[in-house]
Design an enzyme around this catalytic site. Structure first.
Site, PDB file in Angstrom:
ATOM      1  N   ASP A 192      -6.034  -2.883   1.992  1.00 35.83           N
ATOM      2  CA  ASP A 192      -5.382  -2.573   3.266  1.00 35.83           C
ATOM      3  C   ASP A 192      -6.340  -2.651   4.449  1.00 35.83           C
ATOM      4  O   ASP A 192      -6.070  -3.330   5.440  1.00 35.83           O
ATOM      5  CB  ASP A 192      -4.759  -1.157   3.238  1.00 35.83           C
ATOM      6  CG  ASP A 192      -3.534  -1.099   2.344  1.00 35.83           C
ATOM      7  OD1 ASP A 192      -2.906  -2.158   2.132  1.00 35.83           O
ATOM      8  OD2 ASP A 192      -3.204   0.003   1.873  1.00 35.83           O
ATOM      9  N   ARG A 216      -8.197  13.999   4.674  1.00 38.88           N
ATOM     10  CA  ARG A 216      -7.738  13.298   5.886  1.00 38.88           C
ATOM     11  C   ARG A 216      -8.187  13.927   7.192  1.00 38.88           C
ATOM     12  O   ARG A 216      -8.616  13.212   8.096  1.00 38.88           O
ATOM     13  CB  ARG A 216      -6.217  13.108   5.846  1.00 38.88           C
ATOM     14  CG  ARG A 216      -5.713  12.296   4.650  1.00 38.88           C
ATOM     15  CD  ARG A 216      -6.479  11.014   4.471  1.00 38.88           C
ATOM     16  NE  ARG A 216      -5.957  10.184   3.384  1.00 38.88           N
ATOM     17  CZ  ARG A 216      -6.573   9.111   2.926  1.00 38.88           C
ATOM     18  NH1 ARG A 216      -7.735   8.748   3.435  1.00 38.88           N
ATOM     19  NH2 ARG A 216      -6.046   8.407   1.952  1.00 38.88           N
ATOM     20  N   ASP A 266      -0.336  10.170   4.893  1.00 42.18           N
ATOM     21  CA  ASP A 266      -1.689  10.049   5.436  1.00 42.18           C
ATOM     22  C   ASP A 266      -1.694   9.666   6.910  1.00 42.18           C
ATOM     23  O   ASP A 266      -2.511  10.142   7.682  1.00 42.18           O
ATOM     24  CB  ASP A 266      -2.509   9.076   4.588  1.00 42.18           C
ATOM     25  CG  ASP A 266      -2.821   9.678   3.218  1.00 42.18           C
ATOM     26  OD1 ASP A 266      -2.983  10.912   3.159  1.00 42.18           O
ATOM     27  OD2 ASP A 266      -2.888   8.936   2.234  1.00 42.18           O
ATOM     28  N   SER A 308      -1.425   2.044  -6.259  1.00 39.78           N
ATOM     29  CA  SER A 308      -2.165   2.464  -5.074  1.00 39.78           C
ATOM     30  C   SER A 308      -2.905   3.732  -5.475  1.00 39.78           C
ATOM     31  O   SER A 308      -2.307   4.696  -5.950  1.00 39.78           O
ATOM     32  CB  SER A 308      -1.196   2.728  -3.930  1.00 39.78           C
ATOM     33  OG  SER A 308      -1.829   3.533  -2.976  1.00 39.78           O
TER      34      SER A 308
HETATM   35  N1  ARG Z   1       0.925  11.826  -2.378  1.00 33.48           N
HETATM   36  C1  ARG Z   1      -0.390  12.187  -2.038  1.00 33.48           C
HETATM   37  C2  ARG Z   1      -0.472  12.844  -0.696  1.00 33.48           C
HETATM   38  O1  ARG Z   1       0.428  12.693   0.087  1.00 33.48           O
HETATM   39  C3  ARG Z   1      -1.364  11.050  -2.148  1.00 33.48           C
HETATM   40  C4  ARG Z   1      -1.213   9.976  -1.112  1.00 33.48           C
HETATM   41  C5  ARG Z   1      -2.092   8.752  -1.329  1.00 33.48           C
HETATM   42  N2  ARG Z   1      -1.846   8.193  -2.631  1.00 33.48           N
HETATM   43  C6  ARG Z   1      -2.264   7.022  -3.055  1.00 33.48           C
HETATM   44  N3  ARG Z   1      -1.987   6.741  -4.284  1.00 33.48           N
HETATM   45  N4  ARG Z   1      -2.900   6.180  -2.321  1.00 33.48           N
HETATM   46  O2  ARG Z   1      -1.431  13.514  -0.408  1.00 33.48           O
END
Ligand code: ARG
Length: 390
Positions: free
Chosen positions: A13, A92, A121, A173
């Site tokens: 990405d 984050r 995110d 992912s």
């Molecule tokens: N669902 C999780 C969250 O919202 C992880 C998000 C990112 N997941 C990923 N497989 N890239 O914190």
């Protein structure tokens, strides 16, 4: 030239983001943070250079992440929807904080990230940036560009000669840091499918774990882990040790259909061996040293705290205020918890604290009982008053 600071991981990405931002006429400055996953500054720099990036900030933020984000969440027993220890979510606000700082240093009026337009995110990073500096402009290429699927992104990467490394990246992912790993996509998008064993990274499957249990003793000082099996270690080291140990015993896997901030339900599997071991030990200790009212009120706080962390409201007044409450509750969370790890399960073997509120002479059914049974009769008479109808 307009300057933008991009949160850069070197993955598919963000590599596409670099190219896309440059095509739109931006000078791109990259920022990469080590939060405790596989991380090679040399490789990141090489990759960035190959994409025409002149400046990249590579920061090792492991200690700051552990001490200022993970530890408060551990003290707060922050677990989202009972199954997610918030590993991705906690990283984050830290990344966003650095994006803002670097933008200020570079006099850039834009920051950018490679989060999708459907996920949590983007909410976490954007909200944090807006809290810390509402004037900064945010670009999220994945919200606007024409590459709507992973397949089209891969095609774009190939066309632009962007190197993409792993094959796993094509299927799932994945987001990883020291507090855990989040895996989504692929066959797991179908809720009738059990997770594919090959998706797991940190933990052994139960049929491959040792047939012999292993014990680990964790000592806490004011809610913070300070020793493991009697040896003094810093928090970061403790997490590393427990990830290995827990992973070996198949501990810390969860499979959750969760409620995203953007309103949709999504399915994700998580692995977080150290986090689950530490949460368990911490809560066991709290049950021994905290009084009934504080424990019960803290449960409510934990739930709200986990929601705030999940939604990216880490720097909100409410999260900081709840944190102040949590800190005060930790004054006597000092002592040792010994746990037994076996075939994916954690059980308690021993609890010790100089602040223990457990009094054997009151709890015992033996000879040395000091609990006054006669007092119980009068107590119950009055206690039951509000509930009697006749
Ligand atoms: N669902 C999780 C969250 O919202 C992880 C998000 C990112 N997941 C990923 N497989 N890239 O914190």
């Amino acid at each position: 030239m307009k300057k933008v600071v991009l949160a850069y991981s070197g993955g598919l990405d963000t590599s596409c983001c670099v190219q896309w931002l440059q095509d739109k006429g931006f000078e791109v400055i990259c920022f990469s943070a080590n939060l405790g996953s596989e991380f090679s500054p040399a490789q990141l720099k090489k990759k960035a250079k190959a994409s025409g990036i002149k400046k990249i900030y590579v920061e090792d933020l492991q200690k700051e992440f552990a001490d200022d984000y993970i530890l408060p969440a551990l003290k707060a027993n922050a677990v989202y929807e009972s199954k997610y220890v918030l590993s991705t979510a906690l990283g984050r606000p830290l990344i966003a904080k650095y994006l803002v700082d670097i933008a200020h240093k570079e006099k850039a009026s834009y920051v950018a990230h490679g989060c999708t337009g459907k996920g949590n995110d983007q909410v976490r990073i954007d909200t944090t940036v807006k809290i810390l500096d509402p004037k900064l402009k945010i670009i999220a290429p994945l919200r606007v560009w024409e590459l709507t699927s992973r397949e089209s992104e891969i095609a774009y990467a190939k066309q632009k000669k962007i190197a993409i490394s792993t094959t796993r990246e094509k299927i799932y992912s994945i987001d990883q840091n020291m507090w855990g790993i989040s895996i989504e996509g692929g066959m797991m998008e179908d809720l009738t499918n059990a997770p594919d064993e090959s998706a797991y990274v940190l933990t052994k499957s139960i049929d491959k774990t040792p047939n012999r249990a292993e014990y680990v003793e964790i000592e806490f000082n004011k809610g913070a882990p300070v020793k493991i099996n009697g040896k003094k270690k810093n928090f970061l080291e403790i997490i590393e040790i427990l990830n290995k140990l827990g992973g070996k015993h198949g501990i810390g896997r969860t499979d959750l259909v969760e409620d995203r901030t953007v309103g949709i339900k999504s399915r994700e599997i998580y692995e977080a061996p150290a986090a689950w071991i530490l949460h368990r030990a911490h809560q066991e200790l709290e049950s021994v040293v905290l009084d009934k009212d504080t424990l019960s009120f803290k449960e409510t706080v934990s739930q709200r705290y986990s929601q705030l962390a999940y939604q990216g409201l880490w720097f909100s007044r409410l999260r900081r205020s709840l944190n102040a409450f949590v800190e005060l509750t930790q004054q006597k969370v000092t002592g040792s918890i010994k746990l037994k790890l076996y075939k994916g399960s954690i059980t308690v073997a021993s609890r010790k604290s100089k602040y223990s509120l457990y009094k054997k002479e009151l709890a015992t059914y033996g000879e040395d009982d000091q609990f006054d049974r006669e007092d119980a009769k009068g107590f119950i008479e009055i206690f039951s008053l509000p509930y009697r109808e006749k």
